[in-house]
Design an enzyme around this catalytic site. Structure first.
Site, PDB file in Angstrom:
ATOM      1  CB  SER A 106      31.935  39.826   5.038  1.00  9.19           C
ATOM      2  OG  SER A 106      33.219  39.350   4.685  1.00  9.19           O
ATOM      3  CG  ASP A 115      35.194  38.201  -2.973  1.00  9.25           C
ATOM      4  OD1 ASP A 115      35.888  37.430  -2.287  1.00  9.25           O
ATOM      5  OD2 ASP A 115      34.059  38.590  -2.630  1.00  9.25           O
ATOM      6  CG  HIS A 149      32.933  37.297   0.427  1.00  9.25           C
ATOM      7  ND1 HIS A 149      33.945  38.227   0.258  1.00  9.25           N
ATOM      8  CD2 HIS A 149      32.456  37.478   1.679  1.00  9.25           C
ATOM      9  CE1 HIS A 149      34.070  38.942   1.359  1.00  9.25           C
ATOM     10  NE2 HIS A 149      33.192  38.499   2.243  1.00  9.25           N
TER      11      HIS A 149
END
Length: 414
Positions: free
Chosen positions: A145, A390, A393
């Site tokens: 991702s 998170d 990312h």
């Protein structure tokens, strides 16, 4: 085959415009004044950088003036230019990386830096120049991702010149997606392949992000390996998913487990170091790309920055500014992943024509940017999401945009 105990650092979760904006666009966010109380000067490289240099790891190995600059080593320095885009000017940002929308504190400071290599300058991203370079061509991002995160950064940078049209639109996140820039006849794709090699869940009905996976280290994932030959450029990455529980196979036989408690009792197998799995999967992917005749850009691991815990037990990333290269170094797990990736890249590149394989080494530069992740600002506080904090990312816009400055630099050095 040598089998060793798994690394002690185990994570169980990881998740598939250019040009200067007017200052008014940036300041409309009513951010506080940029904090530059201690400017970052050029400093000696960290121990991780010294190790990489001694092993021969460089960001580029091509001829010409561009090759004289090792863009992987440097510092983040203050920059008053502002971001290339905002969420008001780019509608292609994945909401979970839209740190502006969800009010991440300190965004003006986070966006107030540029990457400055030691001894040379890295030009700002030029969307028109990039699209001229890739006119009539195609580019595939192959990886997890964070590969999608990278591609969406590029799409936002290019949005100043042209927006793409999605080919066969899909309502999915972890899947392969393709886009076309009609005016430049340029196609961009992300192949979502978290391990780069073939994989499946160890039990029917398992949860993709929590349960162990069967991983076949010497079999390239057919999700990408069968289709990638039609592309002119491939940007390859992959490592983070090897911090998850995996049952590993090689040569059609059970090899062992990585990050699996009770491996011997459950599978009659021993533990395998995750970096060994990264090494073999990378080797398999690069061998698959030996049949691909385009240009391959290999991106190294970008470290997560959880502090005071992991993603599942209270860890967070709350910094609002970079650190200097001599103030940090890659964690043990990511340092081992980085070494495996660089060594496999060098072996693959040595067998190919000059400059067909190039290395985009972002590990050290991103280790300095613990401020650049969404943290808890990838959703509203009342929303229940599986990946609530998170630190894997990168915010868009954010320091990840520098990857596309590096990408353009590498492609122009051909």
């Amino acid at each position: 085959m040598k089998k060793v105990k798994p690394n002690s650092q185990i994570a169980r979760k990881a998740a598939c415009a250019s040009g200067l904006l007017l200052v008014a666009v940036f300041t409309a966010w009513n951010y506080s004044s940029l904090s530059t109380e201690r400017l970052i000067d050029a400093a000696p490289a960290s121990s991780a950088a010294a190790t990489a240099r001694s092993s021969g790891a460089t960001s580029n190995a091509t001829s010409g003036d561009a090759a004289s600059c090792d863009v992987a080593r440097g510092e983040w320095v203050p920059d008053s230019a502002g971001p290339y885009y905002t969420n008001a000017t780019c509608a292609l940002i994945d909401g979970r990386q839209d740190c502006m929308k969800y009010g991440k504190p300190g965004m003006e400071s986070i966006l107030g830096w540029r990457w400055q290599p030691h001894g040379c300058d890295l030009p700002r991203f030029d969307a028109a120049a990039f699209l001229r370079l890739v006119r009539g061509k195609s580019m595939a991002f192959v990886g997890d991702s964070v590969a999608r995160n990278h591609m969406q950064s590029l799409m936002c940078l290019l949005a100043k010149v042209e927006y793409p049209r999605e080919i066969e639109p899909k309502d999915c996140v972890h899947c392969t997606r393709k886009y076309h820039y009609r005016d430049h006849d340029f196609t961009m794709c992300v192949f979502w392949t978290p391990f780069l090699v073939r994989w499946n869940l160890t039990r029917a009905g398992g949860q993709q992000f929590m349960d162990p996976h069967n991983v076949y280290l010497d079999e390239a994932d057919p999700e990408w390996s069968g289709d990638v030959s039609g592309y002119d450029y491939v940007v390859l990455n992959g490592a983070k998913w090897f911090t998850r529980p995996a049952v590993l196979y090689e040569g059609g036989r059970l090899l062992g487990c990585a990050n699996v408690d009770g491996c011997e009792a459950a599978h009659n197998a021993t533990d395998v170091a995750p970096d060994y799995a990264v090494r073999v999967s990378f080797r398999t992917a690069l061998r698959a790309l030996a049949r691909f005749r385009g240009r391959v850009v290999v991106r190294t691991v970008a470290p997560p920055h959880y502090e005071n815990g992991k993603w599942y037990d209270g860890g967070n990333c709350v910094r609002t500014r970079p650190v200097r290269s001599d103030e940090t170094s890659l964690p043990e797990t990511e340092a081992a992943f980085h070494a495996a990736q660089v060594e496999e890249f060098r072996a693959a590149a040595a067998a190919e024509p000059a400059a067909r394989f190039v290395l985009m080494d972002v590990s050290e530069m991103m280790q300095m940017r613990g401020d650049g992740h969404p943290g808890q600002y990838g959703h509203w506080p009342h929303e229940k999401v599986g990946f609530g904090i998170d630190c894997v990312h990168w915010c868009l816009p954010g320091p990840v945009d520098a990857w596309n400055e590096l990408l353009l630099h590498l492609l122009l050095s051909d």
